[in-house]
Design an enzyme around this catalytic site. Structure first.
Site, mmCIF file in Angstrom:
data_model
loop_
_atom_site.group_PDB
_atom_site.id
_atom_site.type_symbol
_atom_site.label_atom_id
_atom_site.label_comp_id
_atom_site.label_asym_id
_atom_site.label_seq_id
_atom_site.Cartn_x
_atom_site.Cartn_y
_atom_site.Cartn_z
ATOM 1 N N ALA A 16 17.382 13.525 -39.398
ATOM 2 C CA ALA A 16 17.727 12.463 -38.448
ATOM 3 C C ALA A 16 18.899 11.682 -39.031
ATOM 4 O O ALA A 16 19.127 11.724 -40.250
ATOM 5 C CB ALA A 16 16.533 11.543 -38.254
ATOM 6 N N GLU A 47 12.216 19.892 -38.820
ATOM 7 C CA GLU A 47 11.263 19.694 -37.712
ATOM 8 C C GLU A 47 11.764 20.395 -36.443
ATOM 9 O O GLU A 47 10.995 20.995 -35.699
ATOM 10 C CB GLU A 47 11.047 18.195 -37.477
ATOM 11 C CG GLU A 47 10.294 17.538 -38.629
ATOM 12 C CD GLU A 47 10.232 16.033 -38.510
ATOM 13 O OE1 GLU A 47 11.315 15.404 -38.396
ATOM 14 O OE2 GLU A 47 9.123 15.469 -38.516
ATOM 15 N N GLU A 55 11.823 12.742 -46.180
ATOM 16 C CA GLU A 55 11.650 11.403 -45.623
ATOM 17 C C GLU A 55 11.122 10.393 -46.641
ATOM 18 O O GLU A 55 11.504 9.223 -46.636
ATOM 19 C CB GLU A 55 10.696 11.440 -44.407
ATOM 20 C CG GLU A 55 11.289 12.069 -43.155
ATOM 21 C CD GLU A 55 11.176 13.587 -43.101
ATOM 22 O OE1 GLU A 55 10.804 14.221 -44.100
ATOM 23 O OE2 GLU A 55 11.478 14.145 -42.020
HETATM 24 N N1 COA Z 1 22.155 11.093 -41.688
HETATM 25 C C1 COA Z 1 23.376 10.594 -41.602
HETATM 26 N N2 COA Z 1 24.417 11.049 -42.328
HETATM 27 C C2 COA Z 1 24.180 12.076 -43.166
HETATM 28 C C3 COA Z 1 22.909 12.657 -43.291
HETATM 29 C C4 COA Z 1 21.865 12.120 -42.498
HETATM 30 N N3 COA Z 1 20.640 12.621 -42.519
HETATM 31 N N4 COA Z 1 22.976 13.645 -44.222
HETATM 32 C C5 COA Z 1 24.252 13.694 -44.637
HETATM 33 N N5 COA Z 1 24.977 12.738 -44.007
HETATM 34 C C6 COA Z 1 26.405 12.453 -44.157
HETATM 35 C C7 COA Z 1 26.696 11.742 -45.481
HETATM 36 O O1 COA Z 1 26.460 10.352 -45.359
HETATM 37 C C8 COA Z 1 28.151 12.092 -45.658
HETATM 38 O O2 COA Z 1 28.906 11.287 -44.778
HETATM 39 P P1 COA Z 1 30.267 10.553 -45.304
HETATM 40 O O3 COA Z 1 31.165 11.696 -45.719
HETATM 41 O O4 COA Z 1 30.764 9.807 -44.114
HETATM 42 O O5 COA Z 1 29.857 9.706 -46.466
HETATM 43 C C9 COA Z 1 28.248 13.512 -45.123
HETATM 44 O O6 COA Z 1 27.113 13.660 -44.265
HETATM 45 C C10 COA Z 1 28.158 14.573 -46.195
HETATM 46 O O7 COA Z 1 26.968 14.372 -46.950
HETATM 47 P P2 COA Z 1 26.933 14.249 -48.544
HETATM 48 O O8 COA Z 1 25.704 13.499 -48.918
HETATM 49 O O9 COA Z 1 28.212 13.710 -49.043
HETATM 50 O O10 COA Z 1 26.803 15.791 -48.955
HETATM 51 P P3 COA Z 1 26.195 16.375 -50.295
HETATM 52 O O11 COA Z 1 26.555 17.824 -50.313
HETATM 53 O O12 COA Z 1 26.578 15.549 -51.465
HETATM 54 O O13 COA Z 1 24.596 16.243 -50.136
HETATM 55 C C11 COA Z 1 22.503 16.402 -48.938
HETATM 56 C C12 COA Z 1 23.918 16.979 -49.176
HETATM 57 C C13 COA Z 1 21.884 17.139 -47.774
HETATM 58 C C14 COA Z 1 21.665 16.633 -50.224
HETATM 59 C C15 COA Z 1 22.606 14.894 -48.666
HETATM 60 O O14 COA Z 1 23.566 14.684 -47.645
HETATM 61 C C16 COA Z 1 21.316 14.273 -48.212
HETATM 62 O O15 COA Z 1 20.434 14.048 -49.028
HETATM 63 N N6 COA Z 1 21.212 13.935 -46.905
HETATM 64 C C17 COA Z 1 20.083 13.246 -46.363
HETATM 65 C C18 COA Z 1 18.907 14.180 -46.157
HETATM 66 C C19 COA Z 1 17.714 13.417 -45.649
HETATM 67 O O16 COA Z 1 17.165 12.561 -46.296
HETATM 68 N N7 COA Z 1 17.293 13.763 -44.427
HETATM 69 C C20 COA Z 1 16.114 13.210 -43.836
HETATM 70 C C21 COA Z 1 16.435 12.099 -42.940
HETATM 71 S S1 COA Z 1 14.918 11.432 -42.285
#
Ligand code: COA
Length: 260
Positions: A66, A114, A134
């Protein structure tokens, strides 16, 4: 409808939906969820679509969950409403009358996982990574993760994943039954297409009834489920396809199903 956050095209009986916010790792903001609801509603009665492949744009993510920015601004009641509405959209996918495959091309996290679990099947690129992170944010799954994950992989592994937030790779996801198959990254779509091509040769009504029997049956007791199956079995006998399929076998020729 013009879609902003998804791409949609139809080809050879397949509806291709691509989550398209690659700069945000295809995070599922509310607009994207609404568009998913709209495109599945539109495809339901579209006879040009006999199966669906859902994937993410770019090489990195199917969907990284999300949209955390949107989540961070929600009140408790808004979060509840969001969960209920998103769950309704996933139910639409889960009960879709034609096969839906998630082609998981990268990160498949939180709401992304999901969404993938609401599809009928999952094919994964060898690069894919799965998880329910989450708890890292101090929240829990809201789009059915705590319910579909144990149904797919068993209670033990589901609890391990939802309380740790740990990510697993595609091979581990396959081993525990979260995904059907792991394939080379470049072969992901072609593997899904090949599977659907096999299904498209079968009786379309029988395919639909089979999906319905499994999906609804899983939500019933065994006794109710087998009774439900018997009803659908009987219904299959009302179709031209059933006459054609049995006759073709007896006449030693290929069946020509017409979907009625
Ligand atoms: N919601 C909103 N934005 C998200 C996102 C999410 N769930 N997941 C990634 N992004 C965005 C980041 O903020 C970043 O945006 P920016 O360039 O404007 O700062 C962009 O996507 C790239 O993500 P980044 O974190 O820089 O990539 P990464 O390769 O370093 O890491 C992940 C990848 C997947 C490990 C990391 O993005 C992450 O942990 N995301 C969240 C996952 C999560 O908790 N999902 C559950 C949500 S309930």
């Amino acid at each position: 409808m013009d879609y902003q956050n998804i791409l949609f095209e139809k080809k050879n009986g397949i509806g291709y939906i691509t989550l398209n916010r690659p700069d945000k790792l295809n995070a599922l903001n509310w607009q994207t969820m609404q568009e998913l609801g709209a495109v599945f509603t539109a495809m339901k009665d579209d006879s040009d679509v006999r199966g669906v492949i859902l994937t993410g744009s770019g090489d990195k993510a199917f969907a990284a969950g999300a949209d955390i920015k949107e989540l961070s601004e929600m009140s408790p009641m808004q979060a509840k409403e969001y969960a209920l509405e998103a769950q309704g959209i996933l139910r639409l996918i889960e009960h879709f009358p034609k096969p839906v495959i998630a082609a998981v091309n990268g990160f498949c996290l939180g709401g992304g996982n999901e969404l993938a679990m609401a599809c009928h099947m999952r094919w994964a690129s060898e690069h894919a990574k799965f998880g329910q992170p989450e708890v890292n944010l101090g929240v829990i799954c809201g789009n059915g993760g705590t319910q579909r994950l144990p149904r797919l992989v068993g209670k033990n592994r589901a609890i391990e994943l939802v309380i740790s937030g740990n990510m697993i790779d595609a091979r581990e996801a396959e081993r525990i039954g979260l995904v059907n198959h792991v394939v080379a990254h470049d072969e992901l779509l072609s593997a899904c297409e090949a599977f659907l091509a096999t299904v498209f040769k079968k009786g379309p009504v029988a395919v639909q009834l089979s999906l319905e029997a499994v999906q609804h049956g899983m939500e019933m007791t065994l006794e109710e489920g087998v009774a439900y199956e018997a009803n659908l079995f009987g219904m299959a006998f009302s179709t031209d396809d059933m006459r054609e399929g049995t006759r073709a076998f007896l006449e030693k020729r290929k069946a020509e199903f017409r979907g009625r």
